[in-house]
Design an enzyme around this catalytic site. Structure first.
Site, PDB file in Angstrom:
ATOM      1  N   CYS A 121     -10.778  -2.735 -10.169  1.00 62.71           N
ATOM      2  CA  CYS A 121      -9.590  -3.405 -10.710  1.00 62.71           C
ATOM      3  C   CYS A 121      -9.860  -4.893 -10.888  1.00 62.71           C
ATOM      4  O   CYS A 121     -10.272  -5.575  -9.941  1.00 62.71           O
ATOM      5  CB  CYS A 121      -8.406  -3.209  -9.788  1.00 62.71           C
ATOM      6  SG  CYS A 121      -6.912  -4.071 -10.327  1.00 62.71           S
ATOM      7  N   CYS A 151      -3.948  -9.839  -6.486  1.00 64.96           N
ATOM      8  CA  CYS A 151      -2.936  -8.857  -6.111  1.00 64.96           C
ATOM      9  C   CYS A 151      -3.136  -8.392  -4.673  1.00 64.96           C
ATOM     10  O   CYS A 151      -4.263  -8.143  -4.244  1.00 64.96           O
ATOM     11  CB  CYS A 151      -3.001  -7.669  -7.067  1.00 64.96           C
ATOM     12  SG  CYS A 151      -1.963  -6.262  -6.587  1.00 64.96           S
ATOM     13  N   CYS A 160      -1.751  -1.456 -13.675  1.00 67.68           N
ATOM     14  CA  CYS A 160      -2.054  -1.169 -12.272  1.00 67.68           C
ATOM     15  C   CYS A 160      -2.866   0.111 -12.242  1.00 67.68           C
ATOM     16  O   CYS A 160      -2.384   1.176 -12.643  1.00 67.68           O
ATOM     17  CB  CYS A 160      -0.777  -1.005 -11.460  1.00 67.68           C
ATOM     18  SG  CYS A 160      -1.066  -0.495  -9.743  1.00 67.68           S
ATOM     19  N   GLN A 216       7.838  10.932  -0.894  1.00 67.15           N
ATOM     20  CA  GLN A 216       6.437  10.561  -0.752  1.00 67.15           C
ATOM     21  C   GLN A 216       5.864  10.088  -2.092  1.00 67.15           C
ATOM     22  O   GLN A 216       6.126  10.667  -3.134  1.00 67.15           O
ATOM     23  CB  GLN A 216       5.633  11.745  -0.233  1.00 67.15           C
ATOM     24  CG  GLN A 216       5.928  12.098   1.215  1.00 67.15           C
ATOM     25  CD  GLN A 216       5.359  11.085   2.198  1.00 67.15           C
ATOM     26  OE1 GLN A 216       4.458  10.314   1.870  1.00 67.15           O
ATOM     27  NE2 GLN A 216       5.889  11.085   3.409  1.00 67.15           N
ATOM     28  N   TYR A 229      15.069  11.970  10.956  1.00 67.61           N
ATOM     29  CA  TYR A 229      14.742  11.050   9.865  1.00 67.61           C
ATOM     30  C   TYR A 229      14.438  11.912   8.630  1.00 67.61           C
ATOM     31  O   TYR A 229      13.408  11.761   7.988  1.00 67.61           O
ATOM     32  CB  TYR A 229      13.551  10.159  10.213  1.00 67.61           C
ATOM     33  CG  TYR A 229      13.589   9.594  11.621  1.00 67.61           C
ATOM     34  CD1 TYR A 229      14.265   8.410  11.892  1.00 67.61           C
ATOM     35  CD2 TYR A 229      12.952  10.257  12.674  1.00 67.61           C
ATOM     36  CE1 TYR A 229      14.303   7.889  13.183  1.00 67.61           C
ATOM     37  CE2 TYR A 229      12.991   9.748  13.962  1.00 67.61           C
ATOM     38  CZ  TYR A 229      13.668   8.566  14.216  1.00 67.61           C
ATOM     39  OH  TYR A 229      13.707   8.066  15.488  1.00 67.61           O
ATOM     40  N   CYS A 243       3.279   7.379   9.278  1.00 68.85           N
ATOM     41  CA  CYS A 243       2.631   6.563   8.251  1.00 68.85           C
ATOM     42  C   CYS A 243       1.982   5.322   8.846  1.00 68.85           C
ATOM     43  O   CYS A 243       1.418   4.509   8.111  1.00 68.85           O
ATOM     44  CB  CYS A 243       3.641   6.160   7.174  1.00 68.85           C
ATOM     45  SG  CYS A 243       5.040   5.192   7.799  1.00 68.85           S
TER      46      CYS A 243
END
Length: 457
Positions: A96, A104, A192, A286, A315, A410
């Protein structure tokens, strides 16, 4: 998404704030780079012994690190590797053009081979488990690997286009970009690389967005639904949205932060485990297109629900795991889901209305669970926010005596802390699996299956 809670090595606040020392920002140090640390950087030390958290480098490299944050009396310094003197065999040229020092902040590991990225994430998980939970990989039932999602195992130099939700930052001139690392500054981009094709095809980057602060693009993987959420600057007026594909438009109210429909659907339709899920008003789903099915498989394989089981989905979001369990426990089983987001609760109730034995309650887990009167259950699945469930909630869950608990995490640090609390409550990790559902970033998803220690012994 950067974790700012504690230092990966010392447990100290990651702000590294200075009270009176002389700023070292801009100072350069030639250093030898040590191990990877939680947060997308590696650890080095100055000649004076001060800790450096260095981005854009890899373990074993010799680099020139330029300080981006910190002072002479800071607990540690943050830095970017601005020149590579001796490079790792795992280094590649970042595919990138917007990745690198001062650019970024969305990706952490563009400069690492895909296999190396997964090894680094595995090292972080192992370090967090040992330091915070006192567990080796073997004791956690983990083989040490981080598995790529289906379709993501690509050669070095290629980038999987996986991100189905991208929030673009808009500068004062209406130009599209992404935030720089730990900054409100905007790196202007024309593409992106990790954005999913459904996001890229909207053409957000091709036009200006005057008077907007952010433009968020969502491309559902379970349908052709596309959604754009606009956040105006104070007093800003919505533009006429003309994109390359049909899209629903929502806006964020600057007064209350609520998300309101402008035109089109107020939700997108996602699909997982052979069910369709409505996800409204930019609600949580997700981000990786394979993530929902990957995690459902891992959770169901770990829990092995039986007919007539009673289960908790905590959750629960829009009901992903509650739906999966609800389909497997027969007519006499029961599932209770608890979720704090009001719109997510509405969606979950809609999504699971065909499952009569599934009920969804609105509120925080630690407040709602005691009010239910539930004193025991067979199965628990929890997918807490990045901070984890916490000691008090874990204590409540351990007291229910579940046969198995699936913890979806996560953040490996929060997972490790909560596993230690579960150990205090009489639960042991039976298996742990890790999935690279956020390629090019430092984030990683884990699924831990816990059992009572007496049964797990």
């Amino acid at each position: 998404m950067q974790n700012e809670s504690t230092s990966p090595q010392t447990g100290e606040s990651q702000t590294g704030e200075s009270k009176s020392g002389e700023s070292l920002v801009g100072q350069e140090y030639e250093v030898e780079v040590g191990p990877v640390a939680h947060g997308g950087h590696c650890i080095a030390r100055t000649a004076e012994g001060q800790v450096l958290f260095v981005r854009h480098t890899l373990p074993g490299e010799k680099v020139v690190a330029k300080v981006t944050d910190g002072a002479t009396d800071s607990r540690f310094l943050r830095a970017d590797a601005v020149r590579i003197i001796e490079e790792s065999k795992d280094r590649v040229k970042a595919p990138c053009p917007f990745a690198g020092p001062g650019k970024c902040g969305g990706c952490d590991w563009q400069h690492a081979k895909p296999g190396a990225q997964r090894r680094l994430k595995g090292e972080v998980i192992a370090e967090q488990l040992l330091r915070l939970a006192g567990l080796t990989p073997e004791e956690a039932g983990w083989d040490g690997t981080v598995m790529p999602a289906e379709g993501d195992k690509l050669p070095p130099g290629e980038v999987p286009a996986w991100r189905t939700r991208v929030q673009y930052a808009i500068d004062a001139d209406g130009r599209v970009g992404l935030r720089k690392h730990r900054s409100h500054d905007v790196e202007i981009i024309d593409q992106c690389m990790i954005a999913a094709p459904g996001v890229t095809e909207l053409g957000i980057e091709k036009q200006d967005w005057p008077q907007m602060a952010t433009v968020e693009a969502i491309a559902a993987t379970g349908s052709h639904d596309r959604q754009v959420i606009l956040t105006p600057r104070e007093g800003g007026r919505l533009p006429l949205v003309e994109l390359d594909k049909p899209v629903s438009v929502l806006r964020v109210d600057e007064r209350d932060g609520g998300v309101h429909r402008v035109h089109g659907r107020g939700f997108v339709r996602e699909r997982a485990d052979d069910r369709t899920y409505r996800v409204g008003s930019g609600g949580f789903w997700q981000v990786h297109p394979q993530a929902a099915d990957t995690l459902v498989r891992a959770v169901m394989q770990g829990l092995l629900p039986r007919k007539n089981d009673t289960a908790l989905d905590l959750y629960c979001g829009v009901g992903l795991f509650a739906g999966a369990i609800g389909q497997r426990i027969g007519e006499k089983g029961a599932v209770l889901g608890i979720e704090s987001g009001k719109r997510a609760v509405e969606d979950a109730r809609h999504n699971l209305k065909d499952l009569e034995r599934v009920r969804i309650e609105h509120g925080k887990v630690d407040q709602v669970l005691p009010r239910t009167g539930i004193t025991e259950c067979d199965l628990i699945v929890l997918d807490p926010p990045r901070a984890g469930a916490g000691k008090a909630t874990v204590k409540q869950l351990a007291a229910l005596g579940a046969r198995k608990i699936a913890y979806v995490a996560c953040d490996p640090a929060a997972l490790a802390r909560d596993l230690a609390y579960f150990a205090e409550g009489g639960y042991k990790v039976r298996t742990l699996r890790a999935f690279d559902l956020f390629p090019m970033t430092h984030h990683v998803e884990c699924v831990a299956i816990l059992e009572p220690i007496a049964k797990a012994a």
